[in-house]
Design a protein around this motif. Structure first.
Motif, PDB file in Angstrom:
ATOM      1  N   MET A   1      16.453 -17.666 -32.752  1.00 47.38           N
ATOM      2  CA  MET A   1      17.820 -17.421 -32.638  1.00 47.38           C
ATOM      3  C   MET A   1      18.129 -16.095 -32.578  1.00 47.38           C
ATOM      4  N   ASP A   2      18.690 -15.317 -31.480  1.00 49.20           N
ATOM      5  CA  ASP A   2      19.101 -14.027 -31.420  1.00 49.20           C
ATOM      6  C   ASP A   2      20.510 -13.966 -31.715  1.00 49.20           C
ATOM      7  N   LYS A   3      20.929 -13.882 -33.010  1.00 49.77           N
ATOM      8  CA  LYS A   3      22.273 -14.047 -33.492  1.00 49.77           C
ATOM      9  C   LYS A   3      23.135 -12.863 -32.602  1.00 49.77           C
ATOM     10  N   GLU A   4      22.628 -11.722 -32.517  1.00 45.64           N
ATOM     11  CA  GLU A   4      23.525 -10.632 -32.096  1.00 45.64           C
ATOM     12  C   GLU A   4      23.850 -11.075 -30.649  1.00 45.64           C
ATOM     13  N   ARG A   5      23.134 -11.525 -29.802  1.00 37.56           N
ATOM     14  CA  ARG A   5      23.309 -11.818 -28.238  1.00 37.56           C
ATOM     15  C   ARG A   5      24.269 -12.942 -28.302  1.00 37.56           C
ATOM     16  N   LEU A   6      24.144 -13.941 -29.269  1.00 31.43           N
ATOM     17  CA  LEU A   6      25.002 -14.914 -29.147  1.00 31.43           C
ATOM     18  C   LEU A   6      26.590 -14.695 -29.435  1.00 31.43           C
ATOM     19  N   ALA A   7      26.468 -13.898 -30.508  1.00 33.31           N
ATOM     20  CA  ALA A   7      27.965 -13.165 -30.797  1.00 33.31           C
ATOM     21  C   ALA A   7      28.636 -12.581 -29.874  1.00 33.31           C
ATOM     22  N   LYS A   8      27.638 -11.795 -29.129  1.00 29.96           N
ATOM     23  CA  LYS A   8      28.196 -11.104 -28.176  1.00 29.96           C
ATOM     24  C   LYS A   8      28.871 -11.638 -26.938  1.00 29.96           C
ATOM     25  N   GLY A 131      20.827 -19.418 -15.364  1.00 28.98           N
ATOM     26  CA  GLY A 131      21.703 -18.400 -15.693  1.00 28.98           C
ATOM     27  C   GLY A 131      23.062 -18.806 -16.605  1.00 28.98           C
ATOM     28  N   ALA A 132      22.814 -20.102 -17.334  1.00 27.30           N
ATOM     29  CA  ALA A 132      23.987 -20.323 -18.089  1.00 27.30           C
ATOM     30  C   ALA A 132      23.977 -19.711 -19.283  1.00 27.30           C
ATOM     31  N   ARG A 133      25.206 -18.913 -19.695  1.00 31.31           N
ATOM     32  CA  ARG A 133      25.277 -18.257 -20.698  1.00 31.31           C
ATOM     33  C   ARG A 133      25.915 -18.889 -21.947  1.00 31.31           C
ATOM     34  N   TYR A 163      24.073 -30.746 -30.909  1.00 28.51           N
ATOM     35  CA  TYR A 163      24.123 -30.246 -29.572  1.00 28.51           C
ATOM     36  C   TYR A 163      24.173 -28.583 -29.599  1.00 28.51           C
ATOM     37  N   ALA A 164      24.884 -28.159 -30.589  1.00 31.66           N
ATOM     38  CA  ALA A 164      25.232 -26.569 -31.135  1.00 31.66           C
ATOM     39  C   ALA A 164      23.831 -26.029 -31.448  1.00 31.66           C
ATOM     40  N   ALA A 165      23.177 -26.528 -32.424  1.00 36.57           N
ATOM     41  CA  ALA A 165      22.061 -25.996 -32.767  1.00 36.57           C
ATOM     42  C   ALA A 165      20.993 -25.978 -31.672  1.00 36.57           C
ATOM     43  N   LEU A 166      20.897 -27.000 -30.763  1.00 32.12           N
ATOM     44  CA  LEU A 166      20.041 -26.978 -29.693  1.00 32.12           C
ATOM     45  C   LEU A 166      20.416 -26.039 -28.770  1.00 32.12           C
ATOM     46  N   ALA A 170      18.119 -22.065 -27.603  1.00 31.10           N
ATOM     47  CA  ALA A 170      17.999 -21.956 -26.313  1.00 31.10           C
ATOM     48  C   ALA A 170      18.645 -20.725 -25.808  1.00 31.10           C
ATOM     49  N   GLY A 171      19.344 -19.868 -26.707  1.00 34.72           N
ATOM     50  CA  GLY A 171      20.030 -18.672 -26.316  1.00 34.72           C
ATOM     51  C   GLY A 171      21.386 -18.717 -25.702  1.00 34.72           C
TER      52      GLY A 171
END
Length: 338
Positions: A1-8, A131-133, A163-166, A170-171
């Motif tokens: 999990m790339d936490k920094e990217r998710l938060a951004k 391309g889904a973010r 769902y949220a964890a999955l 997946a980023g």
């Protein structure tokens, strides 16, 4: 999990003055919308309608993200550009609805649970490659005699958390949507109690599933009177009840709350969002993720005619601009006259 990217990504969706266009209507739902203007719900008509929304000039000043339906994710604009790429080029983040709809909860009359977890990991991988973010999963909570039950809230909270964890694996940023429906004659107090209980169980489940809250968004109902309640609460009462409720149960780690419009009229949804933001700074950004409240006037202007595209885009731009002002608590009725 790339936490920094998710938060951004999560913070970009709730950037100041911006919100989400929910254009993720399922085939049956968009057919109902098209029926109101006597337009056939063909794949081409659906594509053409979404194209006019996404190509509206300048709307990116007010819209940060668009939730797409699976069909729309795979379609292209008039110039052949895939819709996800078209949106990205306008600095609008593409998102995707991934649940399979609310179905009757066996053994619990009048209650529903949302399905769609089977195969979700693989679908999320495909959507990320397209391309889904961010993604959205909607749960439905009904107020009535003896409901909602604890089991219904638990079942939906568990599904939302899985769902949220999955998604985060997946980023993709998960938007969790536990909607307490406006249907019924309940008053605003009953709505507040049901909303608080639903959100409390949701965040317990998200914590249990090790979901990174800073990389999520919440899409809830406002605390509002039931549609058939004899006494309809006004905007200020709705704002105070909504913010008061959420301050008790929504963790400050959540970057933003993007309200759904539910059964509200386009203007009412804007007025209520404005009253909420007029209360001042809160622990989270308070934004919008509106479907019908952004599109109702647009559909009426369009009428399925290519000659009406510009008029429809003006209607969409106007509603987006009004809701952008409401995000700052600066919306006024006079804006409807311009």
């Amino acid at each position: 999990m790339d936490k920094e990217r998710l938060a951004k990504i999560a913070n970009a969706i709730v950037a100041p003055g911006k919100g989400i266009l929910a254009a993720d209507e399922s085939s049956p739902t968009i057919k109902k919308r098209f029926d109101t203007i006597d337009v056939a719900s063909t794949e081409e008509n659906r594509r053409a309608y979404r194209d006019l929304l996404f190509t509206t000039e300048g709307v990116e000043a007010f819209i940060s993200g668009v939730i797409l339906f699976d069909e729309t994710m795979r379609q292209t604009s008039n110039n052949g550009t895939p819709f996800p790429q078209l949106l990205e080029r306008k600095n609008i983040l593409p998102g995707i609805k991934v649940d399979k709809g609310a179905k009757a909860l066996a053994g619990f009359d009048g209650e529903k649970v949302t399905e769609g977890l089977d195969g979700l990991r693989e679908r999320l991988g495909e959507y990320a490659a397209m391309g889904a973010r961010f993604a959205k999963w909607r749960a439905v909570i009904t107020i009535g005699e003896g409901i909602p039950t604890r089991y219904c809230m638990d079942a939906n909270a568990h599904a939302l958390a899985r769902y949220a964890a999955l998604c985060q694996e997946a980023g993709i940023v998960p938007i969790v949507e536990p909607e307490v429906l406006m249907n019924g004659d309940h008053d605003i107090s009953r709505c507040r109690d049901a909303t608080a209980a639903t959100l409390k169980r949701l965040y317990e489940a998200l914590f249990e599933h090790c979901v990174y809250l800073e990389g999520t968004l919440l899409k809830p109902n406002m605390v509002i009177s039931g549609m058939d309640c004899p006494r309809q609460a006004g905007a200020e009462e709705i704002a105070e009840a909504t913010v008061g409720c959420f301050r008790q149960v929504v963790p400050a780690a959540v970057p933003g709350i993007v309200f759904l419009s539910g059964g509200q009229s386009p203007v009412q949804a804007t007025e209520n969002l404005n009253a909420i933001n007029a209360l001042g700074k809160q622990p989270w950004a308070l934004s919008f993720s509106y479907g019908r409240a952004l599109q109702e006037h647009t559909l009426k202007a369009w009428q399925g005619e290519s000659a009406n595209v510009e008029a429809a885009q003006r209607a969409f731009f106007h509603r987006a601009k009004c809701n952008s002002a409401a995000r700052r608590g600066e919306y006024t009725p006079a804006m409807e006259e311009t």
